[in-house]
Motif scaffolding. Structure first.
Motif, PDB file in Angstrom:
ATOM      1  N   PHE A  59       0.834  -1.200   0.000  1.00  0.00           N
ATOM      2  CA  PHE A  59       0.000   0.000   0.000  1.00  0.00           C
ATOM      3  C   PHE A  59       0.873   1.257   0.000  1.00  0.00           C
ATOM      4  O   PHE A  59       0.649   2.195  -0.763  1.00  0.00           O
ATOM      5  N   GLY A  60       1.882   1.277   0.847  1.00  0.00           N
ATOM      6  CA  GLY A  60       2.783   2.427   0.918  1.00  0.00           C
ATOM      7  C   GLY A  60       3.564   2.612  -0.379  1.00  0.00           C
ATOM      8  O   GLY A  60       3.735   3.730  -0.857  1.00  0.00           O
ATOM      9  N   PHE A  61       4.015   1.513  -0.940  1.00  0.00           N
ATOM     10  CA  PHE A  61       4.762   1.582  -2.188  1.00  0.00           C
ATOM     11  C   PHE A  61       3.885   2.114  -3.320  1.00  0.00           C
ATOM     12  O   PHE A  61       4.330   2.953  -4.107  1.00  0.00           O
ATOM     13  N   SER A  62       2.641   1.619  -3.396  1.00  0.00           N
ATOM     14  CA  SER A  62       1.754   2.093  -4.466  1.00  0.00           C
ATOM     15  C   SER A  62       1.397   3.560  -4.255  1.00  0.00           C
ATOM     16  O   SER A  62       1.325   4.327  -5.214  1.00  0.00           O
ATOM     17  N   LEU A  63       1.202   3.990  -3.015  1.00  0.00           N
ATOM     18  CA  LEU A  63       0.901   5.391  -2.746  1.00  0.00           C
ATOM     19  C   LEU A  63       2.096   6.278  -3.105  1.00  0.00           C
ATOM     20  O   LEU A  63       1.942   7.310  -3.754  1.00  0.00           O
ATOM     21  N   ALA A  64       3.284   5.856  -2.706  1.00  0.00           N
ATOM     22  CA  ALA A  64       4.488   6.628  -3.026  1.00  0.00           C
ATOM     23  C   ALA A  64       4.744   6.653  -4.532  1.00  0.00           C
ATOM     24  O   ALA A  64       5.142   7.678  -5.088  1.00  0.00           O
ATOM     25  N   SER A  65       4.475   5.531  -5.205  1.00  0.00           N
ATOM     26  CA  SER A  65       4.668   5.467  -6.656  1.00  0.00           C
ATOM     27  C   SER A  65       3.710   6.400  -7.367  1.00  0.00           C
ATOM     28  O   SER A  65       4.098   7.107  -8.304  1.00  0.00           O
ATOM     29  N   SER A  66       2.460   6.418  -6.935  1.00  0.00           N
ATOM     30  CA  SER A  66       1.492   7.307  -7.582  1.00  0.00           C
ATOM     31  C   SER A  66       1.845   8.766  -7.317  1.00  0.00           C
ATOM     32  O   SER A  66       1.724   9.608  -8.205  1.00  0.00           O
ATOM     33  N   PHE A  67       2.297   9.098  -6.113  1.00  0.00           N
ATOM     34  CA  PHE A  67       2.717  10.457  -5.790  1.00  0.00           C
ATOM     35  C   PHE A  67       3.917  10.863  -6.648  1.00  0.00           C
ATOM     36  O   PHE A  67       3.965  11.965  -7.194  1.00  0.00           O
TER      37      PHE A  67
END
Length: 169
Positions: A59-67
């Motif tokens: 979840f954190g990786f996908s959020l950081a990737s989208s940001f």
């Protein structure tokens, strides 16, 4: 054929085993389980630390990737706009340079035409010597004419004195 008979024999035995087998070990719990035929409460499995860590990481990786992708897209748009502005500026300066080059070519063309039409130093010196010769020739003729006119005046003056001294009767 013997394996088919064994399999048939197992199929007869297994329903009996299932009938006697139950989830609970005590007869009271077994009776309660069979008498309550309502909805079975679904037990949630507690999320373990390892599985929770993986889910949190993803979840954190996908959020950081989208940001990061959003900011990368924003930077790309800014860079694209800056590049477009510099291309427009380059186009304007290129048009100015082209206009200056056209003016320079026109001036060079006019200069070449004037150079072809103008006289050189040799031509000017040749014309100057011819004009001097003409001037000198005219001056000599003028002096000859003047001496001739002076001679005529002298002759006329002599004649006029002779007439005045003689008396005609």
């Amino acid at each position: 054929m013997a394996s088919i008979a064994r399999f048939a024999g197992l199929s007869r035995v297994s329903p009996r085993v299932v009938q006697y087998r139950s989830i609970s070990t005590s007869s009271i719990i077994r009776n309660e389980a069979t008498s309550n035929l309502g909805t079975v409460p679904v037990q949630k499995k507690p999320i373990g630390g390892f599985r929770g860590g993986i889910v949190g990481f993803l979840f954190g990786f996908s959020l950081a990737s989208s940001f990061a992708a959003y900011h990368l897209l924003e930077e790309y748009q800014k860079a694209s706009a800056a590049l477009q502005a510099s291309v427009e500026e380059l186009k304007i300066s290129t048009e100015k340079v082209s206009a200056h080059v056209r003016r320079i070519e026109a001036v060079e063309k006019d200069l070449k035409a004037l150079t072809d039409a103008s006289a050189s130093k040799d031509d000017i010196s040749r014309v100057r010597t011819e004009v001097k010769k003409l001037y000198d020739g005219l001056h000599v003729e003028f002096l000859d004419l003047r001496t001739h006119v002076w001679g005529i005046q002298q002759d006329l003056h002599k004649l006029s004195k002779k007439e005045s001294t003689e008396v005609r009767i």
